[in-house]
Design a protein around this motif. Structure first.
Motif, mmCIF file in Angstrom:
data_model
loop_
_atom_site.group_PDB
_atom_site.id
_atom_site.type_symbol
_atom_site.label_atom_id
_atom_site.label_comp_id
_atom_site.label_asym_id
_atom_site.label_seq_id
_atom_site.Cartn_x
_atom_site.Cartn_y
_atom_site.Cartn_z
ATOM 1 N N MET A 127 0.936 -1.174 0.041
ATOM 2 C CA MET A 127 -0.030 0.013 -0.176
ATOM 3 C C MET A 127 0.885 1.098 -0.154
ATOM 4 S SD MET A 127 -2.811 0.945 2.686
ATOM 5 C CE MET A 127 -3.427 2.303 2.994
ATOM 6 N N GLU A 128 0.469 2.236 -0.839
ATOM 7 C CA GLU A 128 1.498 3.253 -0.975
ATOM 8 C C GLU A 128 1.117 4.260 0.382
ATOM 9 O OE1 GLU A 128 1.310 6.146 -4.355
ATOM 10 O OE2 GLU A 128 0.928 4.352 -5.491
ATOM 11 N N SER A 129 2.349 5.150 0.530
ATOM 12 C CA SER A 129 2.060 5.936 1.952
ATOM 13 C C SER A 129 1.179 7.078 1.530
ATOM 14 C CB SER A 129 3.519 6.037 2.295
ATOM 15 O OG SER A 129 3.889 7.394 1.866
ATOM 16 N N GLN A 130 0.351 7.343 2.544
ATOM 17 C CA GLN A 130 -0.747 8.235 2.404
ATOM 18 C C GLN A 130 0.028 9.696 2.760
ATOM 19 O OE1 GLN A 130 -4.527 7.432 3.953
ATOM 20 N NE2 GLN A 130 -4.606 5.457 2.791
ATOM 21 N N SER A 131 -0.603 10.699 2.517
ATOM 22 C CA SER A 131 -0.005 12.089 2.924
ATOM 23 C C SER A 131 -0.509 12.304 4.290
ATOM 24 C CB SER A 131 -0.533 13.168 2.262
ATOM 25 O OG SER A 131 -2.028 13.556 2.477
ATOM 26 N N ASP A 132 0.046 12.991 5.100
ATOM 27 C CA ASP A 132 0.056 13.355 6.760
ATOM 28 C C ASP A 132 -1.561 13.740 6.749
ATOM 29 O OD1 ASP A 132 2.383 12.560 7.219
ATOM 30 O OD2 ASP A 132 3.183 14.669 7.406
ATOM 31 N N ASN A 133 -1.986 14.735 5.709
ATOM 32 C CA ASN A 133 -3.381 15.463 5.714
ATOM 33 C C ASN A 133 -4.395 14.338 5.321
ATOM 34 O OD1 ASN A 133 -1.825 17.695 6.016
ATOM 35 N ND2 ASN A 133 -2.679 18.896 4.476
ATOM 36 N N ALA A 134 -4.094 13.530 4.502
ATOM 37 C CA ALA A 134 -5.092 12.336 4.199
ATOM 38 C C ALA A 134 -5.342 11.445 5.360
ATOM 39 C CB ALA A 134 -4.721 11.558 3.087
ATOM 40 N N LEU A 135 -4.076 11.182 6.237
ATOM 41 C CA LEU A 135 -4.181 10.053 7.313
ATOM 42 C C LEU A 135 -4.934 10.754 8.558
ATOM 43 C CD1 LEU A 135 -0.817 8.717 7.398
ATOM 44 C CD2 LEU A 135 -2.853 7.418 7.049
ATOM 45 N N MET A 136 -4.930 12.104 8.605
ATOM 46 C CA MET A 136 -5.345 13.194 9.745
ATOM 47 C C MET A 136 -6.891 13.129 9.317
ATOM 48 S SD MET A 136 -5.095 14.022 12.656
ATOM 49 C CE MET A 136 -6.345 14.757 13.893
ATOM 50 N N THR A 137 -7.163 13.183 8.186
ATOM 51 C CA THR A 137 -8.702 13.517 7.751
ATOM 52 C C THR A 137 -9.262 11.919 8.059
ATOM 53 O OG1 THR A 137 -8.217 14.998 6.123
ATOM 54 C CG2 THR A 137 -10.215 14.075 6.025
ATOM 55 N N GLN A 138 -8.636 11.170 7.903
ATOM 56 C CA GLN A 138 -9.241 9.724 8.375
ATOM 57 C C GLN A 138 -9.393 9.503 9.676
ATOM 58 O OE1 GLN A 138 -7.173 6.578 6.325
ATOM 59 N NE2 GLN A 138 -7.358 7.515 4.241
ATOM 60 N N VAL A 139 -8.413 10.029 10.694
ATOM 61 C CA VAL A 139 -8.516 9.967 12.126
ATOM 62 C C VAL A 139 -9.717 10.762 12.516
ATOM 63 C CG1 VAL A 139 -7.418 10.910 14.108
ATOM 64 C CG2 VAL A 139 -6.015 9.361 12.445
ATOM 65 N N GLN A 140 -9.758 12.188 11.829
ATOM 66 C CA GLN A 140 -10.762 13.032 12.286
ATOM 67 C C GLN A 140 -12.175 12.222 12.023
ATOM 68 O OE1 GLN A 140 -10.787 16.561 9.417
ATOM 69 N NE2 GLN A 140 -10.849 17.839 11.402
ATOM 70 N N SER A 141 -12.263 11.494 10.681
ATOM 71 C CA SER A 141 -13.572 10.819 10.622
ATOM 72 C C SER A 141 -13.861 9.576 11.300
ATOM 73 C CB SER A 141 -13.624 10.230 9.008
ATOM 74 O OG SER A 141 -13.287 11.534 8.310
ATOM 75 N N GLY A 142 -13.169 9.198 12.453
ATOM 76 C CA GLY A 142 -13.157 8.226 13.402
ATOM 77 C C GLY A 142 -12.352 7.002 13.003
ATOM 78 N N ASP A 143 -11.452 6.744 11.995
ATOM 79 C CA ASP A 143 -10.568 5.872 11.815
ATOM 80 C C ASP A 143 -9.397 6.039 12.747
ATOM 81 O OD1 ASP A 143 -9.116 3.653 10.730
ATOM 82 O OD2 ASP A 143 -9.250 4.306 8.646
ATOM 83 N N THR A 144 -9.422 5.787 13.954
ATOM 84 C CA THR A 144 -8.125 6.207 14.870
ATOM 85 C C THR A 144 -6.949 5.174 14.539
ATOM 86 O OG1 THR A 144 -9.359 4.795 16.571
ATOM 87 C CG2 THR A 144 -9.523 7.227 16.756
ATOM 88 N N ALA A 145 -7.080 4.116 13.920
ATOM 89 C CA ALA A 145 -6.167 3.133 13.616
ATOM 90 C C ALA A 145 -5.102 4.015 12.723
ATOM 91 C CB ALA A 145 -6.654 1.905 12.918
ATOM 92 N N GLN A 146 -5.421 4.907 11.859
ATOM 93 C CA GLN A 146 -4.502 5.698 11.136
ATOM 94 C C GLN A 146 -3.691 6.621 11.940
ATOM 95 O OE1 GLN A 146 -4.491 4.928 7.723
ATOM 96 N NE2 GLN A 146 -6.222 3.566 8.586
ATOM 97 N N LEU A 147 -3.869 6.928 13.045
ATOM 98 C CA LEU A 147 -2.963 7.571 13.934
ATOM 99 C C LEU A 147 -1.872 6.684 14.188
ATOM 100 C CD1 LEU A 147 -2.665 10.207 15.517
ATOM 101 C CD2 LEU A 147 -3.714 8.841 17.638
ATOM 102 N N ALA A 148 -1.634 5.545 14.213
ATOM 103 C CA ALA A 148 -0.376 4.870 14.416
ATOM 104 C C ALA A 148 0.511 4.905 13.188
ATOM 105 C CB ALA A 148 -0.782 3.277 14.283
ATOM 106 N N PHE A 149 0.012 5.294 12.004
ATOM 107 C CA PHE A 149 1.062 5.794 10.720
ATOM 108 C C PHE A 149 1.580 7.225 11.076
ATOM 109 C CE2 PHE A 149 -1.733 2.618 8.607
ATOM 110 C CZ PHE A 149 -0.982 1.873 8.181
ATOM 111 N N LEU A 150 0.920 8.060 11.720
ATOM 112 C CA LEU A 150 1.316 9.373 11.902
ATOM 113 C C LEU A 150 2.417 9.443 13.264
ATOM 114 C CD1 LEU A 150 -2.092 11.335 11.680
ATOM 115 C CD2 LEU A 150 -0.045 11.684 10.042
ATOM 116 N N PHE A 151 2.019 8.506 14.183
ATOM 117 C CA PHE A 151 2.922 8.220 15.218
ATOM 118 C C PHE A 151 4.174 7.779 14.639
ATOM 119 C CE2 PHE A 151 4.871 5.751 18.518
ATOM 120 C CZ PHE A 151 4.917 6.740 19.688
ATOM 121 N N GLU A 152 4.212 7.019 13.677
ATOM 122 C CA GLU A 152 5.551 6.392 13.354
ATOM 123 C C GLU A 152 6.241 7.389 12.788
ATOM 124 O OE1 GLU A 152 7.224 3.451 13.844
ATOM 125 O OE2 GLU A 152 5.661 2.967 15.342
ATOM 126 N N ARG A 153 5.574 8.262 11.914
ATOM 127 C CA ARG A 153 6.255 9.382 11.021
ATOM 128 C C ARG A 153 6.760 10.270 11.952
ATOM 129 N NH1 ARG A 153 2.195 10.138 5.927
ATOM 130 N NH2 ARG A 153 2.314 8.240 5.377
#
Length: 186
Positions: A1-27
């Motif tokens: 899977m291609e890496s998503q932009s920070d903004n896209a990941l945070m938008t997903q977190v904002q929408s309730g997909d908190t699992a995406q926060l792990a990718f932001l944490f790693e970065r």
């Protein structure tokens, strides 16, 4: 899977997909740790504050505006967490040691001179007022653009440029002072 932009990941977190926060944490957990460590010189506090920042990311996800850079929002949150902790402690920031940067096996005399200069530079950086140290850490250690720093500090880009210039000037003065040199010695 291609890496998503920070903004896209945070938008997903904002929408309730908190699992995406792990990718932001790693970065961002290492750069945030280094940023806070440069400000506080306290490893334990820095580790705690990185955790606090990511708790705040979850708590304040609704306030994130995807039209702005995620890293600016995150560093602003880290800055606020640091200053909140500073106000709570109401004491002087301790001067815990930071790991030395290793060079590529220079001659012993050169290695000693470099080590002394690195210690002088760290001490000079610690002696700067908080505001000056912060702009240098953001611009020189984290390579943020002046525009991004302006957004984090809530000031104009021109103001950031002036602050960085003045901070570098004072850092140089303090460094020379610690080395026992006058500013104009060669």
């Amino acid at each position: 899977m291609e890496s998503q932009s920070d903004n896209a990941l945070m938008t997903q977190v904002q929408s309730g997909d908190t699992a995406q926060l792990a990718f932001l944490f790693e970065r961002y957990h290492v750069p945030l740790f280094q940023y806070i460590l440069h400000l506080s010189q306290d490893r334990a506090l820095s580790e705690d504050l990185v955790q606090e920042v990511f708790f705040r990311v979850l708590k304040y996800a609704g306030s994130y505006d995807p039209s702005f850079a995620f890293n600016v929002w995150l560093y602003r949150m880290a800055r606020n967490a640091y200053f909140d902790s500073l106000h709570k402690r109401r004491g002087e920031v301790s001067g815990h040691e930071v790991d030395d940067v290793r060079s590529e096996e220079p001659a012993p005399e050169e290695a000693l001179a470099r080590k002394k200069d690195a210690l002088f530079l760290k001490e000079a950086l610690q002696r700067l007022p908080e505001e000056k140290r912060e702009v240098l850490v953001l611009s020189r250690f984290h390579n943020l653009r002046y525009e991004e720093i302006g957004q984090i500090l809530k000031c104009e880009t021109g103001t950031v440029k002036v602050r960085v210039y003045r901070a570098l000037k004072e850092l140089r003065e303090r460094f020379c002072e610690l080395r026992g040199e006058t500013l104009y010695d060669v």
